[in-house]
Enzyme design. Structure first.
Site, PDB file in Angstrom:
ATOM      1  N   GLU A 258      -3.126   5.602 -10.403  1.00  0.00           N
ATOM      2  CA  GLU A 258      -1.733   6.028 -10.379  1.00  0.00           C
ATOM      3  C   GLU A 258      -1.006   5.506 -11.605  1.00  0.00           C
ATOM      4  O   GLU A 258      -0.330   6.235 -12.318  1.00  0.00           O
ATOM      5  CB  GLU A 258      -1.043   5.511  -9.114  1.00  0.00           C
ATOM      6  CG  GLU A 258       0.447   5.835  -9.090  1.00  0.00           C
ATOM      7  CD  GLU A 258       1.162   5.235  -7.868  1.00  0.00           C
ATOM      8  OE1 GLU A 258       0.650   4.244  -7.328  1.00  0.00           O
ATOM      9  OE2 GLU A 258       2.211   5.777  -7.497  1.00  0.00           O
TER      10      GLU A 258
ATOM     11  N   GLU B 292      10.209  -7.489 -10.073  1.00  0.00           N
ATOM     12  CA  GLU B 292       9.910  -8.875  -9.701  1.00  0.00           C
ATOM     13  C   GLU B 292       8.406  -9.069  -9.523  1.00  0.00           C
ATOM     14  O   GLU B 292       7.839 -10.061 -10.002  1.00  0.00           O
ATOM     15  CB  GLU B 292      10.636  -9.256  -8.402  1.00  0.00           C
ATOM     16  CG  GLU B 292      12.146  -9.435  -8.539  1.00  0.00           C
ATOM     17  CD  GLU B 292      12.925  -8.127  -8.562  1.00  0.00           C
ATOM     18  OE1 GLU B 292      12.312  -7.046  -8.424  1.00  0.00           O
ATOM     19  OE2 GLU B 292      14.161  -8.175  -8.720  1.00  0.00           O
TER      20      GLU B 292
ATOM     21  N   GLN C 104       0.044  10.398  -0.234  1.00  0.00           N
ATOM     22  CA  GLN C 104      -0.433   9.022  -0.136  1.00  0.00           C
ATOM     23  C   GLN C 104       0.298   8.265   0.965  1.00  0.00           C
ATOM     24  O   GLN C 104       1.530   8.233   0.959  1.00  0.00           O
ATOM     25  CB  GLN C 104      -0.197   8.341  -1.493  1.00  0.00           C
ATOM     26  CG  GLN C 104      -0.786   6.956  -1.602  1.00  0.00           C
ATOM     27  CD  GLN C 104      -0.047   6.119  -2.632  1.00  0.00           C
ATOM     28  OE1 GLN C 104       1.162   5.928  -2.527  1.00  0.00           O
ATOM     29  NE2 GLN C 104      -0.763   5.634  -3.613  1.00  0.00           N
ATOM     30  N   GLY C 105      -0.414   7.661   1.869  1.00  0.00           N
ATOM     31  CA  GLY C 105       0.206   6.907   2.965  1.00  0.00           C
ATOM     32  C   GLY C 105      -0.165   5.438   2.890  1.00  0.00           C
ATOM     33  O   GLY C 105      -1.004   4.967   3.640  1.00  0.00           O
TER      34      GLY C 105
ATOM     35  N   SER D 239       2.561   2.757   1.828  1.00  0.00           N
ATOM     36  CA  SER D 239       3.737   1.925   2.148  1.00  0.00           C
ATOM     37  C   SER D 239       4.162   2.064   3.601  1.00  0.00           C
ATOM     38  O   SER D 239       4.019   3.123   4.207  1.00  0.00           O
ATOM     39  CB  SER D 239       4.928   2.336   1.278  1.00  0.00           C
ATOM     40  OG  SER D 239       4.694   1.993  -0.046  1.00  0.00           O
TER      41      SER D 239
END
Lengths: 379, 333, 379, 333
Positions: free
Chosen positions: A242, A362, A124-125, A127
């Site tokens: 996911e 967060e 998976q690309g 980020s």
């Protein structure tokens, strides 16, 4: 309210249990990553032959069409059997489901079977170094070229990139569109010179992830999933798959770690320490709450398609619990819990990323506040 | 009444900061850690500056300054995460100065003060027994299984290298120290308490550095169109780091002052400082990691050195739990 | 660094100790608020006669001109002697210092002596129901009238309002000016029909505070402190005096409560409970850190006029420690810690407001982040 | 497998919510608390609705439903903070149904189910021994000093009224219950465990209400030009409340289900539910107070009722510490 299994659920569980008992591949070889990965590839073939790969995929695409409950039962049995993970986790959990949901017929024909058989590994690309929690601020650009796109940029936190044939890649195809638009979802062939994979070492010392450097890497038009510019919503689907797919595994994993911790406490003879007892009780309560929360989500999703308010908590709970569990274990171990080659030391260090990866705590709190509680957004 | 460093003390601290900023960047720490050895050039310079003997009496070849001065050096070495065998030598000096015979003092203290001889010190006296700064050490100070202090030649002790997560210091495992070297009288214990203060000062420096790194990152890093430090989730986390760091600072320098001026208060003050510094340094470095996000978790990032040393220091010379139990005893709970 | 007292400091401490020993008024009468207040008024007269009222005030205004260290020593001795608080706390800690700093000659002549002698009690009218942490958003309005101003609005969280002659009052004199401007600092005479004081009961059941309702209450021009429209900066001074003056008392108060808690633990025989021991140790460490932090602030303020980074922490630490201390005490007391007439129960409930009153912990964290750490403001 | 209320259970809960929303506003709670008595009119209506006997077997004059149904009622009564003597009567019913003789069942259960008779229950068996819902109670269930369960007439027991912070329920102190009434066999303990679940469900309701009040306030209240709920200091606090509330919900309803369907798991499930609910309800109400700021601290504000009852409930039938010790035992630490 009924937490007992129906007859057919029980039958499914028994079948899975029985199958694992007969087909367990033995202990995973450690030490050489290549060897370990091939072991898991071969294990996935066994799963596929047994009809257990693509458990949630519809039967028409080679899957088993299992219900959410059956998936959960399967994961529990896999955990109980201490079976290894299949090699092509991201393909099974994300890649396949996305192609099924958003791909065209040719893509379904082309990609699904090699995912199931682990012939083609997926990564998976999404980020990028700069984008972090603000995923939509990604900068990797795709420029139209003859019959396809040339893509330049950098991706990070990619698992299995050095083993992968296909990368689910997000790139910006329109620089002028608003942030969430102008992003397209590509399937990038990793076998080209324009794609460089570098291992990304973590503070644990291992390189679980990779960086990917793209220098005019080519993707043909037919490798776009969904429409050009509609990549953000396709990506959201991927991330939902996911979270659901990995969430179920997380409960099982934590439960097993807790059992190991109980053993450690017995070995080190610290079971009479009141603070150890108190912390173990809190952990048990947290683990049960997480397990039960997953069951509630399951029920709500099956009934209405919409998970309940507890669904946003699983990832958050997991990070809290895993960090506390490994903290307690390394405290019990004393100096042994500082040794580089101690398994709990590794887990302790590794767990520090749990509150960051796959959605920081967060960001998860923002989501709960805004989407579940309806508090105003801070923007 | 004056709770602040004197001008001389401030000067020592500032000079140490400046020296280490130029001579011991985190890149240098990385090189030493990767090589699995100390930065010998840096250590040589530190010895020339006389730091190892800063708190050793002048009669024993040291500078004859106090624990407050030593604490400033320890804090700065922690801030730099310096890969030098300072702590072991200093602990040996403190313990021998507190309880050693004239002969022992004469034999070890001047050489420890110049750095001609290096010291290792056993810092954990339960299975496994752990000594720090074992690499190249000539002298070792240790308790034995009855809690009696002992000092002797490192060569007389079987030390097996220990591979801990902290690569900026050498560690060794010791099977038994019973009968090792020579016995030290109970007075040596004041030196052990001082050692706790020195180690706590080092942790203060680690925490200060990790906090500064977090604050710098929070000012620079932008997400969703503004610096992350503008979000309370991050800014309040940083404020909590300051709370932890400043409480630690107060307790560490108070304990250092007690060691010099009010030794009867040192047992309580040292236990409080060690408990606080161990707890706070870990909470600050791990909180700093959360602020940094993924990048802070990479091997390439320097935060790991602070993180791993803080975790390790917190287990040496008394865990927070052990030290709090001591505090409870001393306040009469 | 030297925490021992100089000879003159030690002499001052001895003098104070000796004076308290000889002049202690005996136990404060409880039950009737009026009687208790008059007792404290008479006690303040004794302090004044002894030359101890207005400790920090310059001698020319009837004070003692004591250094910060001497003030701290005095507070410690007052705590050790278990002496009552003087009646006119707000006048001594805030009112007088503000008049000295910002008042004109006539005001100094008029107001200072009756503050010292407790003839005239002072209260503070800053907070409003709507303004909360955002003090500058106050809505009470002052309209120019013959020879003065007519003031209408509502104030809240006012202590001693029913005993007070003078109220330090903030009101908006210019509706069109930006938020922090257009505010003026008045000294309001409470003896007029246009001022109504109502007790404000708290969850503890007592009415420690009051609400003040103003319906065209009159303040003559000469009762303005500072310039018209410059009230905000005068108020900031007041709040600084408040924090410094009350902060020193807080350390002493917590220390005494800790001693009581030690006694309670002995009485209830729970000193061998590891979790009690652990919590008591943490409390001790926190109390010492707070005490030492106050000493650092003192030193820095005396040297440079500017307190160090630790100065912003005192109020925050106090809330944390007092809440934890009373929580532990009531847990040890078991059901007795739920009884309405138990002192610790009162303290426990009362302490819940500690993280709200005089600056919420959230606002204090903002201040630390922005002013001490230099992080960007969120506005 | 289905972790959700059935339609019937959902209906019971919704009806209870609607009924209490109209009949038991927080203003009504205040009136009763100020008067120091129950809302007798409300209690009469509740009895007419059959709630006290909802989980009592039909053969004993009840509705014959399960603990899940009872938990929904308890949750809603907690949400309303209803000033009625419900819990004492229900606990007596649960304990007598679990361990009472035919004669005891016949004597008490039908009357408790209709509300004709009210029950008090001893919930703390250490000094002081505390019973709840003592006002107007005819029957009392209690352990004695040896831990043996007992049931008998309230008139045979000396009960001194206790003035606790929670004014929405009556409390009484009991000197000794040794020899009181009649002994109950060990089976009665399953009823005690169920009582823990009922009380935990009440605390869940308290927490849910306090959270909703905080969220509503955070949406409305403006400071510095925006709703305070737009600040992460507040919004993340609210998110943490949801975390606590939803974990409690899962554990409470799981324990209720265990009571009905898997009694062998009930000891662990009840201990977990009670520990969690006690801890979470207090943390949520006190966190809600912080969101409300000064106004939440006033007598005029309704939050105080939830705050004081949550604090009190958390001490009844086992403190979090005691229940966690039990969990540790049961998981084999």
């Amino acid at each position: 309210m009924d937490l007992t299994l129906t007859e057919s659920e029980a039958a499914f569980r028994d079948e899975a249990r029985d199958w694992f008992a007969k087909n367990h591949p033995g202990e995973t070889p450690r030490g050489d990553e290549k060897v370990e990965f091939e072991f898991r590839r071969s294990w996935q073939k066994t799963l596929h032959d047994g009809g257990w790969a693509g458990l949630s995929w519809p039967a028409e695409f080679g899957g088993r069409g299992a219900s959410l409950i059956e998936q959960t039962l399967f994961n529990e049995e896999m955990g109980a059997a201490d079976a290894p993970l299949p090699a092509n986790v991201l393909g099974l959990v994300m890649g396949g489901p996305v192609v099924i949901a958003h791909g065209d017929e040719a893509q379904k024909e082309r990609y699904l079977e090699p995912i199931l058989s682990a012939e083609e590994i997926w990564c998976q690309g999404f980020s990028e170094p700069e984008s972090g929690s603000d995923l939509a601020s990604l900068k990797t650009r795709a420029v139209k070229s003859d019959g396809g796109w040339k893509i330049t940029g950098q991706k990070v936190w990619t698992t299995y990139a050095h083993e992968a044939k296909w990368c689910m890649l997000l790139a910006r195809t329109d620089q002028d569109a608003p942030k969430h638009q102008g992003i397209t979802y590509f399937l990038l062939d990793m076998d080209q010179a324009e794609v460089e994979v570098r291992p990304l070492r973590q503070i644990t010392g291992e390189a679980e992830f990779n960086e990917i450097f793209l220098e005019e890497a080519f993707v043909p038009d037919e490798n776009i999933v969904g429409e050009v510019g509609a990549g953000w919503s396709v990506a959201i689907t991927t991330l939902m798959f996911e979270r659901a797919g990995l969430g179920a595994l997380a409960v099982v994993g934590l439960g097993r770690a807790y059992e190991e911790l109980l053993k450690l406490i017995a070995e080190r003879d610290v079971g009479s320490d009141p603070s150890v007892r108190e912390r173990m009780a809190k952990l048990k309560i947290g683990l049960e709450a997480m397990r039960l929360g997953a069951m509630r989500t399951l029920t709500a999703t099956m009934k209405t398609g919409i998970p309940g308010p507890e669904a946003s908590l699983g990832k958050w709970e997991w990070a809290v619990l895993n960090q506390e569990m490994t903290d307690l274990a390394t405290e019990i171990l004393g100096v042994d819990g500082l040794k580089s080659d101690e398994e709990w030391t590794y887990r302790f260090l590794r767990s520090r990323a749990n509150s960051i990866e796959g959605g920081t705590t967060e960001v998860l709190k923002n989501i709960v506040a805004e989407r579940v509680l309806g508090l105003p957004r801070l923007r | 009444m004056n709770f602040d460093l004197t001008e001389d003390q401030r000067e020592i601290k500032d000079v140490a900061r400046q020296f280490l900023e130029s001579r011991c960047k985190l890149d240098d720490v990385r090189k030493a850690a990767d090589a699995g050895s100390y930065d010998e050039g840096l250590w040589k310079e530190i010895c020339e500056l006389g730091w190892p003997g800063i708190a050793t009496p002048e009669a024993d070849g040291g500078q004859g300054l106090g624990m407050v001065e030593l604490a400033t050096i320890c804090e700065e070495l922690g801030y730099a995460c310096a890969p030098v065998p300072f702590m072991g030598s200093v602990i040996d000096s403190l313990v021998i100065a507190a309880g050693g015979s004239d002969e022992q003092r004469a034999r070890w203290l001047p050489n420890l003060a110049t750095g001609e001889v290096r010291g290792a010190a056993v810092m954990v006296d339960s299975s496994p027994w752990v000594a720090i700064d074992t690499e190249g050490a000539t002298v070792v100070v240790t308790p034995d299984s009855k809690g009696v202090g002992r000092v002797g030649e490192a060569s007389e002790l079987e030390i097996v290298p220990l591979d801990l997560i902290d690569k900026t210091r050498s560690y060794g495992e010791v099977a038994s120290t019973d009968g090792f070297g020579e016995e030290l009288p109970p007075e040596h214990y004041q030196g052990v308490l001082k050692s706790q203060v020195a180690l706590s000062a080092e942790m203060l420096g680690l925490a200060q550095r990790a906090m500064e790194m977090a604050v710098d990152y929070a000012r620079d890093r932008e997400q969703f169109g503004r610096p992350i430090g503008a979000y309370q989730a991050v800014s309040h986390r940083c404020a909590e780091m300051l709370y932890a760091v400043e409480e630690t600072r107060s307790l560490v320098y108070y304990a250092a002052w007690c060691a010099d001026a009010e030794p009867e208060t040192l047992p309580l003050a040292a236990a409080m400082a060690k408990a606080q510094a161990s707890e706070a340094s870990w909470s600050v470095v791990s909180s700093s990691l959360q602020v940094h996000g993924g990048i802070g978790f990479t091997w390439e990032h320097d935060l790991q050195f602070l993180l791993k040393r803080a975790r390790t220091d917190g287990r040496l010379l008394g865990t927070p739990k052990q030290e709090r139990a001591r505090v409870a005893d001393l306040v009469g709970v």
